[in-house]
Design a protein around this motif. Sequence first.
Motif, PDB file in Angstrom:
ATOM      1  N   ALA A  43     -13.852 -52.185  37.682  1.00 15.34           N
ATOM      2  CA  ALA A  43     -13.268 -52.120  39.025  1.00 15.34           C
ATOM      3  C   ALA A  43     -13.213 -53.498  39.685  1.00 15.34           C
ATOM      4  CB  ALA A  43     -14.054 -51.154  39.897  1.00 15.34           C
ATOM      5  N   PHE A  44     -14.269 -54.285  39.532  1.00 16.56           N
ATOM      6  CA  PHE A  44     -14.288 -55.614  40.149  1.00 16.56           C
ATOM      7  C   PHE A  44     -13.205 -56.512  39.560  1.00 16.56           C
ATOM      8  CE2 PHE A  44     -15.787 -60.008  40.139  1.00 16.56           C
ATOM      9  CZ  PHE A  44     -15.815 -60.224  41.503  1.00 16.56           C
ATOM     10  N   ASP A  45     -13.056 -56.508  38.241  1.00 15.56           N
ATOM     11  CA  ASP A  45     -12.022 -57.321  37.596  1.00 15.56           C
ATOM     12  C   ASP A  45     -10.630 -56.889  38.042  1.00 15.56           C
ATOM     13  OD1 ASP A  45     -13.960 -58.727  36.088  1.00 15.56           O
ATOM     14  OD2 ASP A  45     -13.972 -57.144  34.586  1.00 15.56           O
ATOM     15  N   PHE A  46     -10.449 -55.589  38.209  1.00  9.73           N
ATOM     16  CA  PHE A  46      -9.164 -55.059  38.655  1.00  9.73           C
ATOM     17  C   PHE A  46      -8.815 -55.588  40.048  1.00  9.73           C
ATOM     18  CE2 PHE A  46      -6.688 -51.625  40.715  1.00  9.73           C
ATOM     19  CZ  PHE A  46      -5.573 -51.656  39.895  1.00  9.73           C
ATOM     20  N   ILE A  47      -9.793 -55.594  40.938  1.00 15.05           N
ATOM     21  CA  ILE A  47      -9.567 -56.097  42.300  1.00 15.05           C
ATOM     22  C   ILE A  47      -9.176 -57.560  42.268  1.00 15.05           C
ATOM     23  CG2 ILE A  47     -10.738 -56.649  44.480  1.00 15.05           C
ATOM     24  CD1 ILE A  47     -12.364 -54.032  43.990  1.00 15.05           C
ATOM     25  N   ILE A  48      -9.856 -58.356  41.457  1.00 13.24           N
ATOM     26  CA  ILE A  48      -9.528 -59.782  41.349  1.00 13.24           C
ATOM     27  C   ILE A  48      -8.107 -59.955  40.815  1.00 13.24           C
ATOM     28  CG2 ILE A  48     -10.060 -61.898  40.063  1.00 13.24           C
ATOM     29  CD1 ILE A  48     -11.948 -61.434  42.389  1.00 13.24           C
ATOM     30  N   THR A  49      -7.733 -59.161  39.824  1.00 11.15           N
ATOM     31  CA  THR A  49      -6.388 -59.256  39.250  1.00 11.15           C
ATOM     32  C   THR A  49      -5.323 -58.938  40.298  1.00 11.15           C
ATOM     33  OG1 THR A  49      -7.254 -58.647  37.088  1.00 11.15           O
ATOM     34  CG2 THR A  49      -4.884 -58.390  37.412  1.00 11.15           C
ATOM     35  N   ILE A  50      -5.549 -57.895  41.073  1.00 10.41           N
ATOM     36  CA  ILE A  50      -4.603 -57.528  42.128  1.00 10.41           C
ATOM     37  C   ILE A  50      -4.535 -58.636  43.177  1.00 10.41           C
ATOM     38  CG2 ILE A  50      -4.136 -55.900  44.011  1.00 10.41           C
ATOM     39  CD1 ILE A  50      -3.590 -54.772  41.204  1.00 10.41           C
ATOM     40  N   ALA A  51      -5.683 -59.171  43.548  1.00  6.78           N
ATOM     41  CA  ALA A  51      -5.717 -60.238  44.555  1.00  6.78           C
ATOM     42  C   ALA A  51      -4.974 -61.480  44.066  1.00  6.78           C
ATOM     43  CB  ALA A  51      -7.161 -60.583  44.913  1.00  6.78           C
ATOM     44  N   LEU A  52      -5.155 -61.833  42.792  1.00  7.40           N
ATOM     45  CA  LEU A  52      -4.448 -62.999  42.247  1.00  7.40           C
ATOM     46  C   LEU A  52      -2.933 -62.763  42.234  1.00  7.40           C
ATOM     47  CD1 LEU A  52      -6.796 -64.045  39.308  1.00  7.40           C
ATOM     48  CD2 LEU A  52      -6.328 -65.347  41.395  1.00  7.40           C
ATOM     49  N   GLY A  53      -2.516 -61.568  41.856  1.00  2.00           N
ATOM     50  CA  GLY A  53      -1.090 -61.256  41.858  1.00  2.00           C
ATOM     51  C   GLY A  53      -0.503 -61.305  43.253  1.00  2.00           C
TER      52      GLY A  53
END
Length: 182
Positions: A43-53
């Motif tokens: 979940a944490f990695d997913f949030i970072i990926t969305i934030a970077l996008g």
Amino acid sequence: MQQIFFDNWESIVRTIILTVLGYVSMIILLRISGKRTLSKMNAFDFIITIALGSSLATLSLSKDVTLADGVTNFAVFILLQFLLTWLSVRIKKVKTIITSSPTLIFYKGEFLYHTMQEQRVTKEEVYSAGRHQGLANLDSVDMVILETTGDLTIIDNSKAGKINTLENVKGEEQQNRINLDT
């Protein structure tokens, strides 16, 4: 009224330049930060990926954001992700906060319906995972585990060994600590 389809060439050229430079900057920062940043996501990695996008999109399209602001934003998100994963490897409490535990949802021919309901997993998803692994039925399956990434892992005909990969799996009191000798 603002132009809907075309404003000016300067805006188009700015968008192209910032998108390309932002993309290249993100790739460089991700390569510097290491493989973990792009690993299979919890979940944490997913949030970072969305934030970077989202940050890349904002850099590309907002006239109020400069390249330096965008790259700084990328660097801060990647640094946060690096810092939290670094801490989670060293401090168990941090790992517990930012990641979940794998969960046992099928054990020796029995679906663990209560656990499946808690985890929002259907029998059809288990069947699909079995087919994906090339199984025609679940008769030879000892366990199905819902991993922290959301993947389903199928373990068939477990044999006792020295290192148990099921050590941190939760579910039905881990089927009485999963006696692999039976």
